[in-house]
Design an enzyme around this catalytic site. Structure first.
Site, mmCIF file in Angstrom:
data_model
loop_
_atom_site.group_PDB
_atom_site.id
_atom_site.type_symbol
_atom_site.label_atom_id
_atom_site.label_comp_id
_atom_site.label_asym_id
_atom_site.label_seq_id
_atom_site.Cartn_x
_atom_site.Cartn_y
_atom_site.Cartn_z
ATOM 1 N N ASP A 1 0.705 -1.282 -0.067
ATOM 2 C CA ASP A 1 -0.002 0.064 -0.056
ATOM 3 C C ASP A 1 1.023 1.274 -0.018
ATOM 4 O OD1 ASP A 1 -2.149 1.653 0.066
ATOM 5 O OD2 ASP A 1 -2.730 1.109 1.745
ATOM 6 N N TYR A 2 1.715 1.128 -0.867
ATOM 7 C CA TYR A 2 2.845 2.381 -0.921
ATOM 8 C C TYR A 2 2.392 3.289 -2.044
ATOM 9 C CZ TYR A 2 6.471 0.684 2.110
ATOM 10 O OH TYR A 2 7.005 0.536 3.485
#
Lengths: 712, 120
Positions: free
Chosen positions: A384-385
């Site tokens: 989830d970057y």
């Protein structure tokens, strides 16, 4: 995490709203005006400085190859004169370059201590019923002429006198509570002036926002009345061609940008629900008519450029852009910080196109919707970057460039025309691939050798607490988890530590760039997450389209990830469930000045005091500058000051850009998780911040807009 | 280890000392249990050892025995040495390591007058 008790009232409301929502607005029977230019080449930068509205198609943004381009389309796609930052704050990022730098210099390190409140305006938009516990407005007003233009958490558009705080008008598009996705957020609006309209024509200058219920709304800047010529009575429905309407699944929280008369927006697709999610399609609409100019569906860019064929939808589950893009009127490009696919923590089912564009900065030709270049910051992202920060345009050592901060804290500077890095990009190799999907996890990842906000990997001794006992508990958790440093892949047999966590590094508040002094000002978070992939049979959460009640926990806490073999459980901030304290020592956030020439740190310090924080959620009232989590950016002034709230201590402060020293602060009535602005009225400089709180940052909710100036 | 203390009958038991003793025993048992788990996981031995020191201190306190002070002093000095070795002058990191143990040291030292009277 508090879970708002769900009332039967919402169920009733949802049921009642169902038939209404099911009535899709009729598909536009006229094809978009840009229909004629689908084959257009990428704009030639050399010809794009021409601001002559009447320029022929060859000089306009879209040199069509033999296609007939209607004259008015060509005109609409030529560069348009842009307002300047200074007395006004005409764009969400301040100026056209999104530097968040103002040339105003009346307030200085010498006189800032005299700063006083000029007015406190209340929007009146406070959570009611099911919206309780979901408010995170994050709003940054624009200032144009005499007025401040803003949206509230629930998308009420408001104009306020910039000198007095008196309300001029408001327009409520009537967004229902069930449209709130993860949080009720509206970071801001865009303002566009039609270069062809007479000044007194209705909607000659219009305020444009994207709403939580996925509409683009345009109103007249003069009186807030909807622009009848735009879409259906001032509204364009973004659910068009997305698929089944599930309120809260697909929502706009960021301000749109306008490039050469095209309104460009993405949308937030609620994370972690299902692989079969609404598309992350980016769309451009004619700012005058609201007609679809183009769509960029990264998995079907040619096929769906003018919308999907009858009865079909944009490619589902593709990476979305929930944050703010950057407009480049000169090149005619729009730079999109893309997020990840809808299922963040499992990637083996993703398409090649998703892998190609996820977590990348993408440059589109805003006149045609064609991709020009893209730059990827994570290969096969399962952390989830998302790119959360708005990129900043600048001239870097003679090259028109774009500066991109990432959630991992890396700062990249790229050639604006080609996407080629101008600062060195290194490659991490031999990264662990884990046991879940070793073929998908990349052995290598890029990183910035020029500058990163990221800290050293964690060690067992970094486990923290108030006493040896809670420290021991955290230390046991550390040893129980899989952790092999940065980019430790997800695991299910045991939890894994993700560091930095998904809150950054740099998030949506982005960085400010003092182009005169040559200093980048970056505030950042420094917090790990403690995650675990949950096997399908243990997953308890149901996806949003099956929910009859809505949780309000933090993002990723028990998300089902339907379609993947695992759900995901995120302990954001790796907190001790008993004390509520993080399992690592402060600082949890800081602010840093970086030399724009060399990439070296000028100063770096914790941001945020302990006054509101302590074990068991008890405020300690300690004035210690511990460095709290923070959300929201800064504004940098020519006077030599950085203004920033952001931290969870509810303080709004002025920091000396030369030394990093806090010179002044004021206690806000609620959390200041929003980017401040600076402007001038009648020769008097103001700085302004909204204090409206943030559910995820656990700051008190409010509805205040507060302006400061020196005594007259 | 406290056998000789049973030869004298307490004139009067100091309840504050006794309560502190049992608190130390309880905290020590928690530290020992978690500390053993940490050792099994391959982590630091400090917590289990500190737990043993705290349990011994606590038991001696419940018996109003002066040796409690000496045992705790050794535990506390060991804690300081370990904490300094592990994180040095990083004061945020020292908060969990030194704050509560030092607070307990103060409480144990406050028992001195009662223990001294008892020992005469």
């Amino acid at each position: 995490m508090p879970r708002t008790p769900y009332s039967l009232a919402l169920v009733a409301a949802l049921t009642a709203a169902g038939p209404l929502l099911a009535q899709d607005e009729p598909a536009p029977d006229t094809l978009p005006a840009t229909d004629a230019a689908p084959d257009a080449e990428a704009a030639d930068p050399a010809t794009e400085t021409d601001t002559d509205i009447g320029a022929d198609t060859g000089d306009a943004g879209a040199p069509a190859e033999g296609d007939e381009v209607p004259a008015e389309v060509a005109a609409a796609r030529a560069p348009q004169p842009q307002p300047e930052v200074g007395a006004d704050w005409p764009f969400w990022g301040g100026d056209t370059d999104a530097t968040r730098y103002t040339p105003l210099d009346q307030i200085t390190p010498q006189n800032v201590s005299q700063l006083e409140r000029v007015f406190e305006y209340h929007t009146g938009d406070l959570p009611e019923g099911t919206a309780e516990g979901t408010y995170s407005p994050e709003v940054t007003p624009l200032k144009i002429g005499d007025d401040l233009l803003m949206c509230s958490a629930m998308n009420i558009l408001i104009s306020v006198d910039a000198a007095t705080g008196d309300e001029n008008w408001r327009f409520d598009p009537g967004v229902p509570n069930e449209a709130i996705p993860y949080g009720a957020t509206c970071r801001g609006v865009a303002v566009w002036t039609d270069p062809e309209a007479a000044e007194d024509e209705p909607c000659a200058t219009r305020v444009i926002q994207g709403t939580l219920d996925a509409k683009i709304v345009a109103v007249d800047i003069a009186d807030g009345s909807p622009c009848e010529s735009f879409g259906e009575n001032g509204t364009v429905d973004l659910w068009q061609d997305i698929g089944e309407r599930v309120p809260g699944w697909y929502a706009v929280t960021a301000p749109p940008v306008v490039v050469r008369g095209v309104v460009v927006t993405g949308a937030q697709v609620k994370d972690g629900q299902a692989e079969d999610s609404p598309s992350g399609v980016i769309r451009g609409f004619d700012a005058r008519t609201g007609e679809l100019a183009w769509a960029w569906d990264l998995a079907a860019p040619e096929e769906n450029r003018n919308g999907p064929p009858e009865g079909e939808v944009y490619t589902r589950g593709t990476p979305n852009m929930w944050t703010t893009a950057t407009a480049d009127e000169e090149l005619g490009y729009v730079y999109l910080p893309m997020g990840n696919s809808a299922v963040d923590y499992y990637g083996s089912n993703r398409s090649e196109a998703e892998n190609e564009f996820a977590t990348s900065l993408v440059a589109l030709d805003a006149t045609t919707g064609e991709e020009v270049w893209h730059f990827q910051t994570v290969i096969n992202d399962v952390w989830d970057y998302d790119l959360g920060s708005q990129a900043t345009l600048l001239d870097w050592q003679g090259t028109p460039a774009i500066l991109l901060p990432s959630k991992q804290g890396d700062i990249y500077i790229l050639d604006r025309a080609t996407g080629e890095p101008l600062t060195p990009v290194g490659e991490l190799t031999d990264l662990p691939q884990g046991e879940i999907e070793p073929d998908y996890i990349s052995e290598t990842q890029p990183y910035s050798e020029w500058h990163t906000l990221r800290m050293e990997p964690l060690e067992p001794k970094d486990a923290w607490g108030a006493t040896p006992l809670d420290q021991l508990w955290c230390r046991i958790q550390f040893h129980r988890a899989n952790y092999q440093g940065y980019f430790t892949p997800p695991s299910s047999d045991a939890p894994w530590i993700q560091y930095p966590g998904y809150n950054g590094g740099s998030d949506w508040g982005s960085v400010a760039v003092d182009t005169e002094r040559g200093i980048i000002v970056a505030n950042y978070n420094d917090i790990p997450n403690y995650n675990r992939l949950v096997p399908r049979e243990e997953v308890e959460g149901v996806p949003i389209y099956e929910q009859d009640e809505r949780g309000t926990g933090p993002e990723g806490a028990a998300d089902p990830q339907v379609g993947a073999p695992y759900g995901i459980n995120v302990n954001a901030g790796w907190r001790n469930p008993v004390t509520g304290m993080p399992c690592v020592a402060p600082p949890y956030g800081g602010i840093r000045a970086i030399d724009l020439e060399t990439g070296e740190t000028v100063w770096d310090r914790p941001l945020g005091t302990a006054r509101r924080n302590g074990p068991f959620g008890i405020p300690s009232y300690l004035p210690l500058n511990i460095g709290t989590p923070n959300n929201g950016g800064s504004v940098v002034t020519a006077g030599g000051l950085i203004f920033i709230a952001a931290a969870t201590d509810n303080l709004f402060r002025a920091i000396d850009i030369e030394t990093g020293e806090t010179l002044w602060s004021d206690v806000l009535p609620a959390g200041g998780q929003a980017n401040p602005i600076a402007y001038e009225v009648n020769g008097r400089q103001y700085v302004l911040v909204t204090a409206m709180g943030h559910h995820f940052m656990e700051t008190p909710v409010g509805d205040s807009v507060i302006a400061y100036a020196l005594p007259e | 280890m406290v056998a000789h203390s049973t030869t004298t009958v307490p004139r009067h038991r100091n309840w504050a000392v006794t309560i502190l003793g049992w608190v130390c025993v309880l905290l020590g048992l928690l530290l020992l249990a978690g500390g053993v788990w940490l050792i099994v996981l391959g982590g630091s031995w400090y917590y289990a050892l500190a737990g043993i020191g705290l349990i011994a201190t606590g038991l001696l306190l419940t018996r109003q025995h002066m040796a409690a002070v000496w045992v705790y002093l050794v535990t506390w000095l060991g804690t300081v040495a370990w904490a300094w070795w592990e994180v040095g002058d990083d004061w945020w990191m020292q908060v969990p390591r030194l704050l509560a143990p030092t607070l307990i040291l103060i409480l144990v030292l406050l028992c001195l007058p009662a223990l001294y009277r008892r020992g005469r």
